[in-house]
Design a protein around this motif. Structure first.
Motif, short mmCIF file in Angstrom:
data_model
loop_
_atom_site.label_atom_id
_atom_site.label_comp_id
_atom_site.label_asym_id
_atom_site.label_seq_id
_atom_site.Cartn_x
_atom_site.Cartn_y
_atom_site.Cartn_z
N PRO A 108 0.84 -1.21 0.00
CA PRO A 108 0.00 0.00 0.00
C PRO A 108 0.87 1.26 0.00
O PRO A 108 1.92 1.30 0.63
CB PRO A 108 -0.79 -0.13 1.31
CG PRO A 108 -0.76 -1.58 1.65
CD PRO A 108 0.56 -2.08 1.16
N LYS A 109 0.43 2.27 -0.72
CA LYS A 109 1.18 3.51 -0.80
C LYS A 109 1.36 4.13 0.58
O LYS A 109 0.47 4.08 1.43
CB LYS A 109 0.47 4.51 -1.72
CG LYS A 109 0.51 4.14 -3.20
CD LYS A 109 -0.17 5.21 -4.03
CE LYS A 109 -0.11 4.87 -5.52
NZ LYS A 109 -0.81 5.91 -6.33
N ASN A 110 2.53 4.74 0.79
CA ASN A 110 2.82 5.49 2.00
C ASN A 110 2.68 4.66 3.28
O ASN A 110 2.36 5.19 4.34
CB ASN A 110 1.93 6.73 2.12
CG ASN A 110 2.04 7.65 0.92
OD1 ASN A 110 3.08 7.69 0.26
ND2 ASN A 110 0.99 8.38 0.63
N SER A 111 2.89 3.36 3.19
CA SER A 111 2.69 2.51 4.37
C SER A 111 3.98 1.86 4.87
O SER A 111 4.08 1.51 6.03
CB SER A 111 1.68 1.40 4.04
OG SER A 111 2.26 0.45 3.14
N PHE A 157 17.41 5.16 -4.53
CA PHE A 157 16.04 4.68 -4.62
C PHE A 157 15.58 4.74 -6.07
O PHE A 157 15.90 5.68 -6.79
CB PHE A 157 15.11 5.54 -3.75
CG PHE A 157 15.41 5.46 -2.27
CD1 PHE A 157 14.81 4.51 -1.48
CD2 PHE A 157 16.31 6.35 -1.69
CE1 PHE A 157 15.09 4.43 -0.12
CE2 PHE A 157 16.59 6.29 -0.34
CZ PHE A 157 15.98 5.33 0.45
N LEU A 158 14.85 3.71 -6.49
CA LEU A 158 14.34 3.67 -7.86
C LEU A 158 13.02 4.42 -7.91
O LEU A 158 12.01 3.97 -7.35
CB LEU A 158 14.15 2.22 -8.31
CG LEU A 158 13.72 2.03 -9.77
CD1 LEU A 158 14.77 2.57 -10.73
CD2 LEU A 158 13.46 0.55 -10.06
N GLY A 159 13.01 5.57 -8.57
CA GLY A 159 11.82 6.39 -8.60
C GLY A 159 11.60 7.07 -7.25
O GLY A 159 12.41 6.96 -6.34
N SER A 160 10.48 7.75 -7.12
CA SER A 160 10.23 8.54 -5.91
C SER A 160 9.39 7.80 -4.87
O SER A 160 9.24 8.29 -3.75
CB SER A 160 9.52 9.84 -6.29
OG SER A 160 8.29 9.55 -6.94
N ASP A 161 8.84 6.63 -5.22
CA ASP A 161 7.95 5.95 -4.29
C ASP A 161 8.52 4.67 -3.71
O ASP A 161 7.82 3.95 -3.00
CB ASP A 161 6.63 5.61 -5.00
CG ASP A 161 5.85 6.85 -5.39
OD1 ASP A 161 5.95 7.85 -4.66
OD2 ASP A 161 5.17 6.84 -6.43
#
Length: 286
Positions: free
Chosen positions: A167-170, A213-217
């Motif tokens: 889940p995003k931001n978790s 980190f790969l990408g920002s998320d």
């Protein structure tokens, strides 16, 4: 890249004239450095927000390697050839991790080789996972069988029963189950992501190298980068007025400064001290 203690690193400070918009750090994205620092036992400096979307201004970290003749994991010292208890590792993909002090102290772990099978009939298939397993534990094939599985709706996507998702931001990994209630606090369906930073990158952390980190998320770094004698610091604008600084090997950077590295499509910036952090574009033409 490992560097000897006697090797000098050239530091060339370049004053950059930058637009204010480009100097602003993208603090609206998930703060991947929050999980990074939490895993290392670092503490956010007082007065800064600490949640999944806004990074604290800076952290203070414990001495990660006080004795060069020992390995360290979560503040606990390990002698040569001693192993981290598996219950402490908390990562099913890192098994039998043993301290080695030949050269620079580091941990060696057993390789986990996930052998995935493919359906020869080219049916519709999904791989299923267990929360405490590194590799897939099963396969469900056939249109009717897949359609009969329960589903979980998360972040606008649909997952079938047994599929894994983050889940995003978790900073958690979860498994879609028939009992999924939509909350990441359910320990039967979700667990914290442990990147194994000290296990896999202990030498890089001790050299104050920068996580990539790969990408920002992304939650876990895919690698670390260390400076070379060609590294150049590009001075930026410290618009947040943060007094803490980043250390990159023997270089010191202020918030907003960038440093050039050898890795392609990778931008390294002092955003959240004390570590420089890097973002690698998923595609170089982005």
């Amino acid at each position: 890249m490992r560097m000897g203690a006697k090797r000098s690193v050239g530091l060339i400070s370049v004053l950059a004239v930058a637009l204010i918009g480009s100097a602003l750090t993208d603090m609206g994205n998930e703060c991947n450095m929050a999980g990074f620092y939490a895993e290392l036992g670092c503490t956010a400096l007082p007065g800064a927000a600490d949640n999944s979307t806004v990074c604290p201004d800076a952290y203070t970290c414990p001495k990660l390697h006080p004795d060069p003749s020992m390995c360290y994991y979560r503040g606990v010292p390990y002698k040569d050839r001693s192993m981290i208890p598996q219950a402490e590792v908390k990562n099913p993909c890192s098994l039998a991790c043993q301290c080695s002090v030949s050269g620079k102290p580091s941990f060696d772990c057993a390789a986990v080789d996930c052998v995935e099978t493919f359906d020869d009939m080219q049916q519709e298939c999904i791989k299923t996972y267990d929360l405490e397993s590194c590799c897939s534990t099963g396969t469900v094939c056939g249109k009717d069988a897949v359609a009969a599985l329960k589903t979980c709706e998360v972040d606008g996507k649909t997952y079938r029963e047994g599929e894994a998702f983050e889940p995003k931001n978790s900073r958690k990994t979860c498994i879609c189950t028939a009992q999924w209630n939509g909350t990441i606090d359910d320990s039967a369906s979700c667990r914290d992501i442990n990147c194994g930073l000290e296990i896999h990158y202990q030498d890089k952390l001790c050299q104050n190298c920068a996580p990539i980190f790969l990408g920002s998320d992304s939650v876990c770094p895919i690698a670390f980068t260390c400076p070379t004698n060609k590294s150049i610091v590009i001075r930026g604008l410290n618009l947040r007025g943060v007094s803490s600084q980043c250390v990159f090997w023997n270089m010191t950077l202020s918030v907003g400064d960038e440093v050039t590295v050898d890795e392609e499509c990778t931008k390294c910036t002092c955003n959240v001290p004390p570590f420089v952090s890097c973002t690698k574009k998923i595609a170089c033409n982005e």
